[in-house]
Design a protein around this motif. Structure first.
Motif, PDB file in Angstrom:
ATOM      1  N   VAL A  47     -17.611  34.608  25.034  1.00 44.42           N
ATOM      2  CA  VAL A  47     -17.485  36.010  24.652  1.00 44.42           C
ATOM      3  C   VAL A  47     -18.193  36.881  25.692  1.00 44.42           C
ATOM      4  O   VAL A  47     -19.368  36.674  25.998  1.00 44.42           O
ATOM      5  CB  VAL A  47     -18.059  36.259  23.242  1.00 44.42           C
ATOM      6  CG1 VAL A  47     -18.069  37.733  22.910  1.00 44.42           C
ATOM      7  CG2 VAL A  47     -17.263  35.482  22.206  1.00 44.42           C
ATOM      8  N   ALA A  48     -17.467  37.858  26.230  1.00 42.50           N
ATOM      9  CA  ALA A  48     -18.013  38.799  27.206  1.00 42.50           C
ATOM     10  C   ALA A  48     -18.394  40.119  26.545  1.00 42.50           C
ATOM     11  O   ALA A  48     -19.290  40.815  27.011  1.00 42.50           O
ATOM     12  CB  ALA A  48     -16.993  39.049  28.318  1.00 42.50           C
ATOM     13  N   TYR A  64     -13.823  42.874  10.636  1.00 40.01           N
ATOM     14  CA  TYR A  64     -13.384  41.824  11.556  1.00 40.01           C
ATOM     15  C   TYR A  64     -13.912  42.175  12.932  1.00 40.01           C
ATOM     16  O   TYR A  64     -14.385  43.288  13.162  1.00 40.01           O
ATOM     17  CB  TYR A  64     -11.860  41.634  11.548  1.00 40.01           C
ATOM     18  CG  TYR A  64     -11.061  42.824  12.004  1.00 40.01           C
ATOM     19  CD1 TYR A  64     -10.747  43.001  13.346  1.00 40.01           C
ATOM     20  CD2 TYR A  64     -10.591  43.763  11.095  1.00 40.01           C
ATOM     21  CE1 TYR A  64      -9.994  44.093  13.766  1.00 40.01           C
ATOM     22  CE2 TYR A  64      -9.836  44.849  11.502  1.00 40.01           C
ATOM     23  CZ  TYR A  64      -9.544  45.014  12.841  1.00 40.01           C
ATOM     24  OH  TYR A  64      -8.808  46.094  13.250  1.00 40.01           O
ATOM     25  N   VAL A  65     -13.861  41.221  13.827  1.00 38.41           N
ATOM     26  CA  VAL A  65     -14.405  41.402  15.168  1.00 38.41           C
ATOM     27  C   VAL A  65     -13.271  41.396  16.181  1.00 38.41           C
ATOM     28  O   VAL A  65     -12.346  40.586  16.093  1.00 38.41           O
ATOM     29  CB  VAL A  65     -15.422  40.285  15.496  1.00 38.41           C
ATOM     30  CG1 VAL A  65     -15.909  40.386  16.934  1.00 38.41           C
ATOM     31  CG2 VAL A  65     -16.591  40.343  14.531  1.00 38.41           C
ATOM     32  N   ILE A  66     -13.352  42.309  17.143  1.00 36.62           N
ATOM     33  CA  ILE A  66     -12.478  42.305  18.317  1.00 36.62           C
ATOM     34  C   ILE A  66     -13.368  41.947  19.499  1.00 36.62           C
ATOM     35  O   ILE A  66     -14.448  42.531  19.660  1.00 36.62           O
ATOM     36  CB  ILE A  66     -11.814  43.685  18.546  1.00 36.62           C
ATOM     37  CG1 ILE A  66     -10.880  44.034  17.416  1.00 36.62           C
ATOM     38  CG2 ILE A  66     -11.101  43.743  19.889  1.00 36.62           C
ATOM     39  CD1 ILE A  66      -9.642  43.178  17.352  1.00 36.62           C
ATOM     40  N   ALA A  67     -12.937  40.978  20.305  1.00 37.86           N
ATOM     41  CA  ALA A  67     -13.775  40.523  21.407  1.00 37.86           C
ATOM     42  C   ALA A  67     -12.952  40.218  22.651  1.00 37.86           C
ATOM     43  O   ALA A  67     -11.784  39.848  22.555  1.00 37.86           O
ATOM     44  CB  ALA A  67     -14.547  39.265  20.999  1.00 37.86           C
ATOM     45  N   LEU A  77      -9.284  37.422  27.806  1.00 39.23           N
ATOM     46  CA  LEU A  77      -8.352  37.770  26.741  1.00 39.23           C
ATOM     47  C   LEU A  77      -9.049  38.586  25.660  1.00 39.23           C
ATOM     48  O   LEU A  77     -10.218  38.368  25.360  1.00 39.23           O
ATOM     49  CB  LEU A  77      -7.772  36.506  26.106  1.00 39.23           C
ATOM     50  CG  LEU A  77      -6.982  35.573  27.012  1.00 39.23           C
ATOM     51  CD1 LEU A  77      -6.527  34.344  26.236  1.00 39.23           C
ATOM     52  CD2 LEU A  77      -5.793  36.292  27.617  1.00 39.23           C
ATOM     53  N   LEU A  78      -8.303  39.499  25.063  1.00 40.64           N
ATOM     54  CA  LEU A  78      -8.772  40.297  23.936  1.00 40.64           C
ATOM     55  C   LEU A  78      -8.214  39.658  22.673  1.00 40.64           C
ATOM     56  O   LEU A  78      -7.009  39.425  22.565  1.00 40.64           O
ATOM     57  CB  LEU A  78      -8.274  41.737  24.051  1.00 40.64           C
ATOM     58  CG  LEU A  78      -8.647  42.682  22.922  1.00 40.64           C
ATOM     59  CD1 LEU A  78     -10.146  42.926  22.898  1.00 40.64           C
ATOM     60  CD2 LEU A  78      -7.901  44.000  23.070  1.00 40.64           C
ATOM     61  N   GLY A  79      -9.089  39.339  21.728  1.00 41.81           N
ATOM     62  CA  GLY A  79      -8.633  38.688  20.511  1.00 41.81           C
ATOM     63  C   GLY A  79      -9.444  39.100  19.300  1.00 41.81           C
ATOM     64  O   GLY A  79     -10.492  39.733  19.413  1.00 41.81           O
ATOM     65  N   ILE A  87     -22.264  38.243  22.364  1.00 43.15           N
ATOM     66  CA  ILE A  87     -22.009  37.967  23.775  1.00 43.15           C
ATOM     67  C   ILE A  87     -22.599  36.603  24.116  1.00 43.15           C
ATOM     68  O   ILE A  87     -23.717  36.283  23.730  1.00 43.15           O
ATOM     69  CB  ILE A  87     -22.611  39.076  24.657  1.00 43.15           C
ATOM     70  CG1 ILE A  87     -21.866  40.385  24.402  1.00 43.15           C
ATOM     71  CG2 ILE A  87     -22.553  38.701  26.134  1.00 43.15           C
ATOM     72  CD1 ILE A  87     -22.479  41.598  25.050  1.00 43.15           C
ATOM     73  N   GLY A  88     -21.803  35.782  24.797  1.00 42.78           N
ATOM     74  CA  GLY A  88     -22.221  34.437  25.180  1.00 42.78           C
ATOM     75  C   GLY A  88     -21.770  33.348  24.231  1.00 42.78           C
ATOM     76  O   GLY A  88     -21.817  32.175  24.584  1.00 42.78           O
TER      77      GLY A  88
END
Length: 112
Positions: A47-48, A64-67, A77-79, A87-88
């Motif tokens: 995860v960035a 929910y999370v967008i990462a 990728l965006l998911g 992050i990490g």
């Protein structure tokens, strides 16, 4: 939802190293180069960046999370993920039930 990791086809740009799910005009959306080649992304990534969505249109369950996650061989990728992410964190690509979404992220510790 199946847990088999799908291979996600992306287009990698030889000029700027960006990777995109699509390039509608045949050019890299980041730099405009036409030097794109298909590559497959699968497995786990890191995860960035991540944010939790707490307000959504009616009918969409929150939170929910967008990462953004970085995968080999160099694709970001965006998911979506239904679990908290930092992050990490390591995430795995899994097929989504929704064909528009194509895939989701599952945190490595949450994998069955």
């Amino acid at each position: 939802m199946s847990t088999a990791a799908p291979a996600i086809g992306v287009l990698a740009c030889a000029s700027c190293s960006a990777a995109h799910l699509e390039a509608p005009n045949g050019r890299c959306p980041s730099c405009g180069s036409g030097d794109l080649a298909p590559i497959a992304v699968e497995g786990t990534g890191r995860v960035a960046s991540a944010t939790t969505v707490r307000l959504a249109p009616p009918g969409v369950a929150v939170p929910y999370v967008i990462a953004y996650a970085d995968f080999e061989p160099g694709a970001r990728l965006l998911g979506r993920c239904d679990s908290p992410l930092r992050i990490g964190d390591t995430v795995t690509l899994v097929p989504a039930d929704d064909p528009v979404e194509r895939f989701r992220f599952i945190p490595e510790e949450a994998r069955p």
